[in-house]
Design an enzyme around this catalytic site. Structure first.
Site: not given
Ligand code: ACM
Length: 618
Positions: A167, A335-336, A427, A429, A480, A482
């Site tokens: 990202r 994932d996803e 997580y 983030d 993560w 982003e």
């Protein structure tokens, strides 16, 4: 590489008969993560400016070499000596019959100097990390180490930290720094999230367009995506961005990590989170392109099609990846992966017919198992996010449980190894401010994950039997990126919460105690400062309705800072406190019923200021 968890205290004899943690007078030693057993005694050992180190064997010599770098900022030089008696620091192989595995160590400091004993290089390395925490954080006239006897071993064999470099791309220098963070706090696994929709980050010789095309995107969404109603409201920065690691750079990072006893788990995402691949190789999609490397965040329907060219592509990629990374695990994402395109695809219908599937999710299981067999042929074990359970797995795949603990529990009950990385606890983030999207914080993804919640996580779900719990390899924190655009911001999100992660991973749950952790953690800020780490200065503690006392119509708050030597400044009118506003010196009494907005900040000794703690007193 990943020793089994320790169920018992070290059978070293060093501390037999001693309580698990000896009480010590004075401030705590400030060790993070907390060792298994610590005995202090009166006295200190002064480490001279020129330190001679006795290192028995190649692993000890590696650690001694690293010690040169670790002690240099303290103004000390290190010379190796073959005279064990004359050495101030001795790195010694564990005596025959010592148990505890290669990561266990004993550290003894007495009038004869410092002895670190371990069965493996990792244990010697962890012993030196503990020693460094006993020394001043920066050059000081006197570097005195308290007399101490420590016997230590980790609770879990997998103690992980993930960094998403897709990202946002992070340079090799920061990847190494991240590995330093892990190693300093006795974490041993670096999960390198190398590919995703927004950028492919590893050079693959056979597919040059991955680094010519997939590694770059034309622009990036501005602002917090979750605050916009529809994509029509999105705005972009118009600035091309990207980057990748050459194979030489990957080898350099691998060697760097190996020296610090950190194993790298590379992640190559499939079949989802792969539109950057399709931007370069649209023939791997179920539908003709064109595609572009994604410029926003989330989950996209455009995933690779599970056809023969796709298998060939990933097998070729994984062949190069397996050749670069010596560790036992390769992560395949999983994932996803929306099945929208697969449902529409004649090729996928064909696979379903042939395999007798009525559920398209089963096709992902089929895909994963084929990749898993390919990896097994290369001597590698497959790791996948917990969605890999949905397509059906054999009992060899390692499952990374991120959507809570449910997937991890199911996998362990099924006999699969598990890494626990539930988003709600690990997580990093997610924000550290109780006020969602607080203007006092940098832009970030939604969520609130305070230090205490991270610290309180126990990777061994009570739903599992002791036999099933053995499948829990350990916990992992994920970062993560982003909204994490720079190394400084990554550090802001990581610290101090990574210290809590370290203790979740290393210290047995029965020895953990949040109140006792805080002053030990506090002593680490000096080390973070010495390494120029941009940690988030924690706001003062105690400005909340639970901590309020009522006294004569007044609300009384006793505030404290988690940062030693910090000052607290406050305001009662809602203005942002700073050095010029009231200094907190005694419990704060404010009249009740006056509707005052109380705000208080920590100002750390380094001059940096925390976001405000605040409370509306009615
Ligand atoms: C994930 O957070 N999508 C594994």
């Amino acid at each position: 590489m990943f020793p089994a968890r320790f169920g018992t205290l070290l059978a070293t004899g060093l501390l037999l008969g001693a309580p698990a943690i000896a009480q010590q007078a004075g401030p705590p030693l400030g060790l993070v993560p907390l060792p298994r057993a610590v005995q202090t005694s009166a006295g200190t050992y002064a480490l001279p400016q020129q330190v001679s180190v006795y290192a028995a064997g190649p692993a000890a010599q590696n650690v001694a070499e690293l010690l040169k770098g670790f002690l240099a900022p303290l103004g000390k030089t290190v010379a190796l000596t073959t005279n064990r008696q004359a050495a101030q620091i001795r790195l010694l192989p564990a005596a025959a019959g010592a148990s505890g595995g290669p990561e266990a160590y004993q550290l003894v400091v007495d009038k004869s100097g410092v002895s670190i004993t371990a069965a493996g290089g990792a244990g010697l390395f962890y012993g030196t990390q503990t020693l460094l925490q006993l020394l001043p954080a920066k050059a000081a006239a006197a570097a005195r180490v308290p007399y101490v006897r420590i016997a230590d071993a980790p609770a879990f064999g997998w103690r992980g930290g993930m960094l998403d470099v897709s990202r946002h791309f992070f340079p090799v220098s920061f990847v190494k720094k991240y590995i330093d963070f892990l190693a300093a706090y006795k974490l041993n696994t670096f999960h390198w999230h190398l590919t995703d929709d927004q950028g492919w980050r590893i050079e693959i010789k056979k597919y040059p367009k991955l680094t010519q095309v997939s590694a770059f995107r034309k622009q990036t969404l501005i602002g917090a995506q979750q605050t916009f109603k529809t994509p029509a409201d999105f705005k972009y920065d118009g600035t091309p961005t990207g980057g990748f690691y050459t194979q030489d750079q990957v080898r350099e990072v691998v060697a760097y990590a190996q020296k610090r006893y950190v194993t790298i788990v590379p992640e190559i995402e499939m079949p989802g989170h792969s539109v950057a691949v399709l931007a370069a190789y649209p023939e791997l999609a179920c539908k003709p392109g064109p595609y572009e490397t994604w410029t926003m965040w989330g989950v996209i329907d455009d995933i690779v099609c599970p056809t023969e060219p796709t298998f060939k592509f990933f097998e070729d990629v994984l062949t190069e990846v397996c050749g670069l990374f010596p560790g036992p695990y390769v992560h395949i994402g999983g994932d996803e992966a929306p099945k929208t395109r697969w449902k529409e695809s004649a090729a996928v219908q064909e696979i379903m017919k042939k395999e007798g599937y009525t559920d398209v999710e089963k096709v992902q299981g089929w895909f994963n198992r084929r990749i898993e067999a390919f990896l097994a042929g290369k001597g590698k074990k497959m790791v996948g996010w917990d969605e890999i359970l949905e397509g059906g797995i054999d009992n060899k795949a390692t499952v990374m449980s991120w959507r809570g603990e449910k997937g991890g529990i199911e996998a362990a009950q099924h006999g699969n190894d598990v890494v626990m990385t539930p988003a709600g606890y690990l997580y990093l983030d997610a924000g550290q401010n109780p006020r969602p999207h607080s203007p006092d914080e940098p832009l970030m993804i939604s969520g609130y994950l305070p230090l205490e919640k991270v610290y309180g996580y126990n990777p061994l779900p009570k739903e599992l039997t002791p036999a099933q719990q053995k499948h829990v390899l350990g916990p992992q924190a994920n970062l993560w990126t982003e909204y994490i655009t720079t190394p400084a911001k990554a550090e802001y999100m990581l610290f101090p919460r990574l210290l809590a992660v370290a203790e979740v991973a290393w210290t047995p749950a029965a020895q953990k105690n949040y109140a006792a952790f805080l002053p030990r953690m506090g002593q680490q800020f000096a080390y973070l400062d010495a390494h120029n780490i941009n940690y988030r200065v924690p706001e003062p503690v105690g400005l909340d309705s639970l901590s309020m006392r009522q006294q004569g119509g007044q609300a009384v708050f006793t505030l404290r800072s988690l940062v030693p030597g910090a000052r607290i400044h406050y305001t009662l009118d809602g203005h942002m406190p700073d050095e010029t506003t009231e200094l907190y010196t005694k419990p704060l009494a404010v009249p009740q019923g006056a509707r005052l907005r109380v705000r208080a900040v920590t100002i750390a000794p380094n001059g940096r200021k925390s976001p405000p703690a605040e409370l509306l007193v009615r």
